[in-house]
Every structure is written in C-alpha cells, then in structure tokens.
Design a protein around this motif. Structure first.
Motif, PDB file in Angstrom:
ATOM      1  N   LEU A  69       0.991  -1.032  -0.007  1.00 25.04           N
ATOM      2  CA  LEU A  69      -0.002   0.087  -0.107  1.00 25.04           C
ATOM      3  C   LEU A  69       1.221   1.536   0.121  1.00 25.04           C
ATOM      4  O   LEU A  69       2.140   1.184   0.267  1.00 25.04           O
ATOM      5  CB  LEU A  69      -0.948   0.447   1.391  1.00 25.04           C
ATOM      6  CG  LEU A  69      -1.856  -0.933   1.284  1.00 25.04           C
ATOM      7  CD1 LEU A  69      -2.626  -0.825   2.783  1.00 25.04           C
ATOM      8  CD2 LEU A  69      -2.899  -0.978   0.166  1.00 25.04           C
ATOM      9  N   GLU A  70       0.267   2.165  -0.264  1.00 24.28           N
ATOM     10  CA  GLU A  70       0.829   3.746  -0.293  1.00 24.28           C
ATOM     11  C   GLU A  70       0.162   4.388   0.945  1.00 24.28           C
ATOM     12  O   GLU A  70      -1.121   3.933   0.545  1.00 24.28           O
ATOM     13  CB  GLU A  70       0.631   4.061  -1.843  1.00 24.28           C
ATOM     14  CG  GLU A  70       1.375   3.830  -2.513  1.00 24.28           C
ATOM     15  CD  GLU A  70       1.047   4.769  -4.153  1.00 24.28           C
ATOM     16  OE1 GLU A  70      -0.511   5.593  -3.897  1.00 24.28           O
ATOM     17  OE2 GLU A  70       2.008   4.184  -4.903  1.00 24.28           O
ATOM     18  N   ASN A  71       0.694   5.278   1.721  1.00 24.16           N
ATOM     19  CA  ASN A  71       0.058   6.297   2.134  1.00 24.16           C
ATOM     20  C   ASN A  71      -1.305   5.517   3.878  1.00 24.16           C
ATOM     21  O   ASN A  71      -1.357   5.683   3.564  1.00 24.16           O
ATOM     22  CB  ASN A  71      -0.357   7.117   1.412  1.00 24.16           C
ATOM     23  CG  ASN A  71      -1.335   8.683   2.537  1.00 24.16           C
ATOM     24  OD1 ASN A  71      -0.675   9.071   3.177  1.00 24.16           O
ATOM     25  ND2 ASN A  71      -2.746   8.879   2.424  1.00 24.16           N
ATOM     26  N   VAL A  72       0.555   4.812   3.777  1.00 25.81           N
ATOM     27  CA  VAL A  72      -0.639   3.977   5.345  1.00 25.81           C
ATOM     28  C   VAL A  72      -0.758   4.304   6.411  1.00 25.81           C
ATOM     29  O   VAL A  72       0.401   5.477   7.122  1.00 25.81           O
ATOM     30  CB  VAL A  72       0.088   2.842   5.551  1.00 25.81           C
ATOM     31  CG1 VAL A  72      -0.387   1.990   7.129  1.00 25.81           C
ATOM     32  CG2 VAL A  72       0.337   1.623   4.926  1.00 25.81           C
ATOM     33  N   GLN A  73      -1.588   4.727   7.090  1.00 27.82           N
ATOM     34  CA  GLN A  73      -2.105   5.690   8.440  1.00 27.82           C
ATOM     35  C   GLN A  73      -2.766   5.473   8.931  1.00 27.82           C
ATOM     36  O   GLN A  73      -3.526   4.211   8.871  1.00 27.82           O
ATOM     37  CB  GLN A  73      -2.217   7.110   8.344  1.00 27.82           C
ATOM     38  CG  GLN A  73      -2.118   8.151   7.072  1.00 27.82           C
ATOM     39  CD  GLN A  73      -2.756   9.380   6.543  1.00 27.82           C
ATOM     40  OE1 GLN A  73      -4.193   9.878   7.440  1.00 27.82           O
ATOM     41  NE2 GLN A  73      -2.688   9.585   5.539  1.00 27.82           N
ATOM     42  N   GLN A  74      -2.164   5.382  10.689  1.00 36.96           N
ATOM     43  CA  GLN A  74      -3.082   5.234  11.820  1.00 36.96           C
ATOM     44  C   GLN A  74      -4.459   5.838  11.942  1.00 36.96           C
ATOM     45  O   GLN A  74      -4.672   6.870  11.468  1.00 36.96           O
ATOM     46  CB  GLN A  74      -2.445   5.833  13.071  1.00 36.96           C
ATOM     47  CG  GLN A  74      -1.299   5.343  13.243  1.00 36.96           C
ATOM     48  CD  GLN A  74      -1.417   3.751  13.668  1.00 36.96           C
ATOM     49  OE1 GLN A  74      -0.812   2.221  12.711  1.00 36.96           O
ATOM     50  NE2 GLN A  74      -1.875   3.277  14.955  1.00 36.96           N
ATOM     51  N   ARG A  75      -5.759   5.517  12.085  1.00 38.53           N
ATOM     52  CA  ARG A  75      -7.117   5.539  12.074  1.00 38.53           C
ATOM     53  C   ARG A  75      -7.678   5.695  13.790  1.00 38.53           C
ATOM     54  O   ARG A  75      -6.465   5.132  15.085  1.00 38.53           O
ATOM     55  CB  ARG A  75      -8.196   5.246  11.093  1.00 38.53           C
ATOM     56  CG  ARG A  75      -7.278   4.826  10.288  1.00 38.53           C
ATOM     57  CD  ARG A  75      -7.803   6.198   9.892  1.00 38.53           C
ATOM     58  NE  ARG A  75      -7.334   6.202   7.633  1.00 38.53           N
ATOM     59  CZ  ARG A  75      -7.419   7.653   7.333  1.00 38.53           C
ATOM     60  NH1 ARG A  75      -7.106   8.879   7.577  1.00 38.53           N
ATOM     61  NH2 ARG A  75      -7.075   6.709   6.213  1.00 38.53           N
ATOM     62  N   TYR A  96      -3.821   3.177   0.420  1.00 33.47           N
ATOM     63  CA  TYR A  96      -4.525   2.763  -0.496  1.00 33.47           C
ATOM     64  C   TYR A  96      -3.561   2.054  -0.882  1.00 33.47           C
ATOM     65  O   TYR A  96      -2.450   2.351  -1.998  1.00 33.47           O
ATOM     66  CB  TYR A  96      -4.082   4.193  -1.568  1.00 33.47           C
ATOM     67  CG  TYR A  96      -5.161   4.884  -2.436  1.00 33.47           C
ATOM     68  CD1 TYR A  96      -5.829   5.028  -3.117  1.00 33.47           C
ATOM     69  CD2 TYR A  96      -3.407   4.684  -3.230  1.00 33.47           C
ATOM     70  CE1 TYR A  96      -6.050   5.442  -4.192  1.00 33.47           C
ATOM     71  CE2 TYR A  96      -3.991   4.661  -5.194  1.00 33.47           C
ATOM     72  CZ  TYR A  96      -5.722   4.471  -5.102  1.00 33.47           C
ATOM     73  OH  TYR A  96      -6.075   5.183  -6.718  1.00 33.47           O
ATOM     74  N   LEU A  97      -4.687   1.367  -1.753  1.00 28.82           N
ATOM     75  CA  LEU A  97      -3.935   0.677  -2.692  1.00 28.82           C
ATOM     76  C   LEU A  97      -4.328   0.915  -4.335  1.00 28.82           C
ATOM     77  O   LEU A  97      -5.167   1.467  -4.425  1.00 28.82           O
ATOM     78  CB  LEU A  97      -4.846  -1.364  -2.826  1.00 28.82           C
ATOM     79  CG  LEU A  97      -4.454  -1.602  -3.727  1.00 28.82           C
ATOM     80  CD1 LEU A  97      -3.346  -2.431  -3.442  1.00 28.82           C
ATOM     81  CD2 LEU A  97      -5.622  -3.248  -4.187  1.00 28.82           C
ATOM     82  N   PHE A 101      -8.723   1.873  -4.562  1.00 32.02           N
ATOM     83  CA  PHE A 101      -8.797   2.758  -3.362  1.00 32.02           C
ATOM     84  C   PHE A 101      -9.026   2.669  -2.222  1.00 32.02           C
ATOM     85  O   PHE A 101      -7.285   1.468  -1.782  1.00 32.02           O
ATOM     86  CB  PHE A 101     -10.735   2.315  -3.321  1.00 32.02           C
ATOM     87  CG  PHE A 101     -10.664   0.643  -3.240  1.00 32.02           C
ATOM     88  CD1 PHE A 101     -10.764   0.445  -1.968  1.00 32.02           C
ATOM     89  CD2 PHE A 101     -11.215   0.625  -4.340  1.00 32.02           C
ATOM     90  CE1 PHE A 101     -11.212  -1.362  -2.310  1.00 32.02           C
ATOM     91  CE2 PHE A 101     -12.155  -0.868  -5.211  1.00 32.02           C
ATOM     92  CZ  PHE A 101     -12.149  -1.449  -3.251  1.00 32.02           C
ATOM     93  N   GLU A 102      -8.325   3.337  -0.778  1.00 30.40           N
ATOM     94  CA  GLU A 102      -8.011   2.882   0.392  1.00 30.40           C
ATOM     95  C   GLU A 102      -8.859   2.052   0.700  1.00 30.40           C
ATOM     96  O   GLU A 102     -10.295   1.031   0.779  1.00 30.40           O
ATOM     97  CB  GLU A 102      -8.683   4.212   1.260  1.00 30.40           C
ATOM     98  CG  GLU A 102      -8.177   3.825   2.702  1.00 30.40           C
ATOM     99  CD  GLU A 102      -8.454   5.453   3.087  1.00 30.40           C
ATOM    100  OE1 GLU A 102      -9.658   5.656   4.254  1.00 30.40           O
ATOM    101  OE2 GLU A 102      -7.775   5.981   3.492  1.00 30.40           O
ATOM    102  N   VAL A 103      -8.113   0.858   2.032  1.00 26.55           N
ATOM    103  CA  VAL A 103      -8.507  -0.458   1.916  1.00 26.55           C
ATOM    104  C   VAL A 103      -7.502  -0.465   3.487  1.00 26.55           C
ATOM    105  O   VAL A 103      -6.825   0.710   4.248  1.00 26.55           O
ATOM    106  CB  VAL A 103      -7.677  -0.782   1.152  1.00 26.55           C
ATOM    107  CG1 VAL A 103      -8.696  -1.533  -0.260  1.00 26.55           C
ATOM    108  CG2 VAL A 103      -6.251  -1.384   1.714  1.00 26.55           C
ATOM    109  N   TYR A 104      -8.308  -1.250   4.783  1.00 23.02           N
ATOM    110  CA  TYR A 104      -7.900  -1.756   5.848  1.00 23.02           C
ATOM    111  C   TYR A 104      -6.594  -2.780   5.694  1.00 23.02           C
ATOM    112  O   TYR A 104      -6.352  -2.597   4.827  1.00 23.02           O
ATOM    113  CB  TYR A 104      -8.721  -2.738   6.311  1.00 23.02           C
ATOM    114  CG  TYR A 104      -9.914  -1.772   7.046  1.00 23.02           C
ATOM    115  CD1 TYR A 104     -10.045  -0.700   7.948  1.00 23.02           C
ATOM    116  CD2 TYR A 104     -10.898  -1.493   6.735  1.00 23.02           C
ATOM    117  CE1 TYR A 104     -11.252   0.279   8.894  1.00 23.02           C
ATOM    118  CE2 TYR A 104     -12.472  -1.141   7.144  1.00 23.02           C
ATOM    119  CZ  TYR A 104     -12.513  -0.278   8.556  1.00 23.02           C
ATOM    120  OH  TYR A 104     -12.935   0.901   8.002  1.00 23.02           O
TER     121      TYR A 104
END
Length: 160
Positions: A69-75, A96-97, A101-104
C-alpha cells in the motif's frame, strides 16, 4: 478423517452483548476444526503468497498488508475483522491500494483480500466462468485468474 459432529450450544451459556463482534464459535467448533484441517492440507502451489491479492465475492471488507500500500496511516478508531484465515483482527490502519481505493491494513492478515463488492462499486468487472474476473481500470485491465478456488491477479497494482 471424518469431521466430528457439530456440537449443540449450551443453553446455560450467556452471550456477551457488550462486545462489538458476536460470534458463536463454540456452536461451530467442529466446522472450524474441519476448515482448518482442509486449509492446512491444501497444495502449497495453491496457497496465497504475501505479495498476492485475492478478490473475494463473499468479503464485505478489503484488507491488505501494508507493504503493498501507499500512504498507510493510523486511524483513531479501530475495526474488528473476522474470517481472514480464521483470525479476528483489530485493525486501526488504512492505506491506498494503487489503482483501486483506500483499504484496511494489517501486517497480521494471512491473506490480502479485496472485497468484490468494493471493486465492483468503482470499476466494471467481467466474469469468464471457470477462468477469471477481469477488473476494467481506466488505463488497463487486471485479470484475477482462477487458482484452485481463489482468484488471484496476473499482475499486482503497482506502487509509485
């Protein structure tokens, strides 16, 4: 080996209604055991590798390992995900895959899973019975070819 007979739930056992996820694992102990045995006995050539992604028409959520993934972030808020290899994961990352789209995201997931419904909501999909699903992206197609009972892409979405 024959699977053990399914156990009936104990009518005396209370169900915890405070937990967000409700499962009756005790009721389905025999089925869980048999599923584990079948998965463990699968041909090594059919197993999903860490860099492979499956598209799953029974999945209601998409989860991918962070290295894809790109741009992995904590929620701030986490979500519990059941069913990926029999695990329950508490996940508080998204990413972001590429091309999708954004995925877990979790490095503990046993398989990288794209929800068919999530993909279908964004892109047209062609089904070739017994062979593949083809996802029609704006600039190219990605073919998820059948391998055993799974659908795995011929090429991975590329990271920038």
């Amino acid at each position: 080996n024959k699977c053990p007979e399914k156990k009936k739930p104990d009518e005396e056992t209370p169900i915890d209604t405070n937990d967000e996820i409700h499962t009756l694992n005790a009721t389905w102990e025999a089925a869980t055991f048999c599923t584990h045995q079948v998965n463990s006995a699968m041909d090594a050539n059919l197993k999903v590798q860490p860099n492979e992604i499956i598209i799953d028409n029974a999945a209601d959520i998409s989860i991918i390992q962070p290295h894809l993934l790109e741009n992995v972030q904590q929620r701030e808020r986490s979500v519990k995900i059941n069913g990926v290899g029999g695990l329950t994961l508490e996940v508080n990352q998204t990413g972001y895959l590429p091309n999708f789209f954004e995925v877990y995201s979790s490095d503990k997931t046993l398989a990288n899973v794209l929800s068919f419904s999530d993909v279908e909501d964004k892109y047209p999909i062609t089904y070739i019975p017994g062979e593949s699903f083809i996802v029609h992206l704006p600039d190219r197609d990605i073919e998820f070819k059948r391998r055993g009972k799974l659908r795995i892409p011929d090429t991975l979405p590329s990271k920038n």
